[in-house]
Design a protein around this motif. Structure first.
Motif, PDB file in Angstrom:
ATOM      1  N   THR A   1       0.818  -1.212   0.000  1.00  0.00           N
ATOM      2  CA  THR A   1       0.000   0.000   0.000  1.00  0.00           C
ATOM      3  C   THR A   1       0.851   1.261   0.000  1.00  0.00           C
ATOM      4  O   THR A   1       0.371   2.320  -0.348  1.00  0.00           O
ATOM      5  N   GLU A   2       2.084   1.161   0.390  1.00  0.00           N
ATOM      6  CA  GLU A   2       2.965   2.327   0.421  1.00  0.00           C
ATOM      7  C   GLU A   2       3.714   2.424  -0.903  1.00  0.00           C
ATOM      8  O   GLU A   2       4.157   1.432  -1.458  1.00  0.00           O
ATOM      9  N   PRO A   3       3.867   3.670  -1.423  1.00  0.00           N
ATOM     10  CA  PRO A   3       4.594   3.826  -2.682  1.00  0.00           C
ATOM     11  C   PRO A   3       6.087   3.545  -2.482  1.00  0.00           C
ATOM     12  O   PRO A   3       6.632   3.720  -1.393  1.00  0.00           O
ATOM     13  N   SER A   4       6.705   3.147  -3.555  1.00  0.00           N
ATOM     14  CA  SER A   4       8.142   2.868  -3.499  1.00  0.00           C
ATOM     15  C   SER A   4       8.921   4.180  -3.478  1.00  0.00           C
ATOM     16  O   SER A   4       8.384   5.250  -3.733  1.00  0.00           O
ATOM     17  N   VAL A   5      10.218   4.082  -3.212  1.00  0.00           N
ATOM     18  CA  VAL A   5      11.082   5.257  -3.186  1.00  0.00           C
ATOM     19  C   VAL A   5      11.098   5.906  -4.566  1.00  0.00           C
ATOM     20  O   VAL A   5      11.044   7.141  -4.698  1.00  0.00           O
ATOM     21  N   GLY A   6      11.136   5.112  -5.600  1.00  0.00           N
ATOM     22  CA  GLY A   6      11.133   5.646  -6.963  1.00  0.00           C
ATOM     23  C   GLY A   6       9.855   6.416  -7.250  1.00  0.00           C
ATOM     24  O   GLY A   6       9.885   7.494  -7.852  1.00  0.00           O
ATOM     25  N   GLU A   7       8.720   5.861  -6.808  1.00  0.00           N
ATOM     26  CA  GLU A   7       7.452   6.562  -7.006  1.00  0.00           C
ATOM     27  C   GLU A   7       7.415   7.871  -6.212  1.00  0.00           C
ATOM     28  O   GLU A   7       6.938   8.900  -6.699  1.00  0.00           O
ATOM     29  N   LEU A   8       7.928   7.824  -4.990  1.00  0.00           N
ATOM     30  CA  LEU A   8       7.978   9.034  -4.171  1.00  0.00           C
ATOM     31  C   LEU A   8       8.864  10.105  -4.817  1.00  0.00           C
ATOM     32  O   LEU A   8       8.513  11.292  -4.821  1.00  0.00           O
ATOM     33  N   MET A   9       9.998   9.689  -5.365  1.00  0.00           N
ATOM     34  CA  MET A   9      10.900  10.632  -6.025  1.00  0.00           C
ATOM     35  C   MET A   9      10.228  11.225  -7.264  1.00  0.00           C
ATOM     36  O   MET A   9      10.366  12.417  -7.553  1.00  0.00           O
ATOM     37  N   GLY A  10       9.494  10.417  -8.002  1.00  0.00           N
ATOM     38  CA  GLY A  10       8.763  10.907  -9.173  1.00  0.00           C
ATOM     39  C   GLY A  10       7.707  11.919  -8.773  1.00  0.00           C
ATOM     40  O   GLY A  10       7.540  12.957  -9.416  1.00  0.00           O
ATOM     41  N   GLN A  11       6.977  11.623  -7.688  1.00  0.00           N
ATOM     42  CA  GLN A  11       5.969  12.567  -7.199  1.00  0.00           C
ATOM     43  C   GLN A  11       6.619  13.873  -6.737  1.00  0.00           C
ATOM     44  O   GLN A  11       6.111  14.959  -7.006  1.00  0.00           O
ATOM     45  N   LEU A  12       7.748  13.733  -6.050  1.00  0.00           N
ATOM     46  CA  LEU A  12       8.460  14.921  -5.570  1.00  0.00           C
ATOM     47  C   LEU A  12       8.897  15.785  -6.747  1.00  0.00           C
ATOM     48  O   LEU A  12       8.729  17.004  -6.739  1.00  0.00           O
ATOM     49  N   SER A  13       9.428  15.148  -7.778  1.00  0.00           N
ATOM     50  CA  SER A  13       9.879  15.878  -8.954  1.00  0.00           C
ATOM     51  C   SER A  13       8.712  16.581  -9.634  1.00  0.00           C
ATOM     52  O   SER A  13       8.801  17.754  -9.995  1.00  0.00           O
ATOM     53  N   ALA A  14       7.605  15.890  -9.793  1.00  0.00           N
ATOM     54  CA  ALA A  14       6.432  16.478 -10.453  1.00  0.00           C
ATOM     55  C   ALA A  14       5.874  17.639  -9.629  1.00  0.00           C
ATOM     56  O   ALA A  14       5.533  18.702 -10.173  1.00  0.00           O
ATOM     57  N   GLN A  15       5.777  17.446  -8.315  1.00  0.00           N
ATOM     58  CA  GLN A  15       5.235  18.498  -7.465  1.00  0.00           C
ATOM     59  C   GLN A  15       6.170  19.711  -7.416  1.00  0.00           C
ATOM     60  O   GLN A  15       5.720  20.861  -7.407  1.00  0.00           O
ATOM     61  N   THR A  16       7.470  19.446  -7.406  1.00  0.00           N
ATOM     62  CA  THR A  16       8.431  20.548  -7.397  1.00  0.00           C
ATOM     63  C   THR A  16       8.330  21.345  -8.694  1.00  0.00           C
ATOM     64  O   THR A  16       8.322  22.576  -8.677  1.00  0.00           O
ATOM     65  N   SER A  17       8.235  20.642  -9.818  1.00  0.00           N
ATOM     66  CA  SER A  17       8.101  21.320 -11.111  1.00  0.00           C
ATOM     67  C   SER A  17       6.828  22.157 -11.143  1.00  0.00           C
ATOM     68  O   SER A  17       6.840  23.308 -11.591  1.00  0.00           O
ATOM     69  N   ARG A  18       5.730  21.595 -10.673  1.00  0.00           N
ATOM     70  CA  ARG A  18       4.464  22.331 -10.661  1.00  0.00           C
ATOM     71  C   ARG A  18       4.561  23.548  -9.741  1.00  0.00           C
ATOM     72  O   ARG A  18       4.106  24.645 -10.082  1.00  0.00           O
ATOM     73  N   LEU A  19       5.187  23.391  -8.593  1.00  0.00           N
ATOM     74  CA  LEU A  19       5.348  24.499  -7.653  1.00  0.00           C
ATOM     75  C   LEU A  19       6.172  25.619  -8.273  1.00  0.00           C
ATOM     76  O   LEU A  19       5.808  26.796  -8.181  1.00  0.00           O
ATOM     77  N   ILE A  20       7.254  25.255  -8.949  1.00  0.00           N
ATOM     78  CA  ILE A  20       8.111  26.264  -9.581  1.00  0.00           C
ATOM     79  C   ILE A  20       7.346  26.985 -10.679  1.00  0.00           C
ATOM     80  O   ILE A  20       7.403  28.215 -10.780  1.00  0.00           O
ATOM     81  N   ARG A  21       6.602  26.239 -11.514  1.00  0.00           N
ATOM     82  CA  ARG A  21       5.809  26.877 -12.573  1.00  0.00           C
ATOM     83  C   ARG A  21       4.769  27.827 -11.981  1.00  0.00           C
ATOM     84  O   ARG A  21       4.575  28.944 -12.464  1.00  0.00           O
ATOM     85  N   ASP A  22       4.094  27.385 -10.918  1.00  0.00           N
ATOM     86  CA  ASP A  22       3.091  28.237 -10.281  1.00  0.00           C
ATOM     87  C   ASP A  22       3.717  29.496  -9.689  1.00  0.00           C
ATOM     88  O   ASP A  22       3.162  30.587  -9.799  1.00  0.00           O
ATOM     89  N   GLU A  23       4.863  29.344  -9.064  1.00  0.00           N
ATOM     90  CA  GLU A  23       5.561  30.502  -8.493  1.00  0.00           C
ATOM     91  C   GLU A  23       6.002  31.466  -9.583  1.00  0.00           C
ATOM     92  O   GLU A  23       5.913  32.682  -9.420  1.00  0.00           O
ATOM     93  N   MET A  24       6.456  30.931 -10.715  1.00  0.00           N
ATOM     94  CA  MET A  24       6.879  31.781 -11.829  1.00  0.00           C
ATOM     95  C   MET A  24       5.683  32.550 -12.399  1.00  0.00           C
ATOM     96  O   MET A  24       5.786  33.734 -12.701  1.00  0.00           O
ATOM     97  N   ARG A  25       4.548  31.866 -12.543  1.00  0.00           N
ATOM     98  CA  ARG A  25       3.346  32.555 -13.028  1.00  0.00           C
ATOM     99  C   ARG A  25       2.910  33.653 -12.062  1.00  0.00           C
ATOM    100  O   ARG A  25       2.534  34.752 -12.476  1.00  0.00           O
TER     101      ARG A  25
END
Length: 134
Positions: free
Chosen positions: A6-30
Motif C-alpha cells: 500500500t505504500e509507494p516505493s522510493v522511486g514513485e515518491l521521487m517521481g511525485q516529488l519531482s512532479a510536485q516541485t516542477s508544478r510548484l516552480i511553474r506556479d511561483e513563476m506565473r
C-alpha cells in the motif's frame, strides 16, 4: 498469502516529488510574472501622472509669467513689461547656473583606492575570460 503493498516505493515518491516541485516552480513563476505585470502597470500610470503634473506646472508657470507681464503693462508699455520680466527670468536662470556650477565643482574625484580596485577587478575578469577560452 502475500500482503498487498500500500505504500509507494522510493522511486514513485521521487517521481511525485519531482512532479510536485516542477508544478510548484511553474506556479511561483506565473505568480511572480503576474505581480511584476501589476507593478509595471502601476509604475507606468504613476510615471504618466508625474509627466502630466510636470507639464501642468510648466503651463502654470507660463501663465504666471504672462500675468506678471500683464500687471506691469498697467503702468508701462506692454513691450517694456515683457522685457523686464524676460530680464528677470534670465537673471534667475544665470544665478541658478552659477550655483549649479559651484555644486558640480565640489564633487570630489573618485578615490585612488577605488580606481585601483576597479582596475584590478577588470584585470581579473579579463584573465578569467581568457583563461576559460583555452
Amino acid at each position: 498469502m502475500t500482503e498487498a503493498r500500500t505504500e509507494p516505493s522510493v522511486g514513485e515518491l521521487m517521481g511525485q516529488l519531482s512532479a510536485q516541485t516542477s508544478r510548484l516552480i511553474r506556479d511561483e513563476m506565473r505568480l511572480a510574472q503576474k505581480e511584476l505585470q501589476e507593478s509595471a502597470k502601476h509604475a507606468g500610470v504613476g510615471a504618466g501622472l508625474v509627466g502630466a503634473a510636470g507639464l501642468l506646472a510648466v503651463l502654470g508657470l507660463a501663465t504666471l509669467i504672462a500675468a506678471m507681464v500683464a500687471a506691469l503693462s498697467l503702468v508701462l508699455p506692454v513691450w517694456a513689461s515683457a522685457l523686464i520680466v524676460a530680464v528677470a527670468l534670465f537673471a534667475a536662470a544665470g544665478i541658478a547656473a552659477l550655483i549649479s556650477k559651484k555644486q558640480v565643482q565640489k564633487v570630489p574625484p573618485p578615490a585612488a583606492e577605488t580606481m585601483n580596485s576597479v582596475k584590478l577587478d577588470i584585470d581579473e575578469v579579463k584573465e578569467a575570460r581568457h583563461g576559460s577560452r583555452t
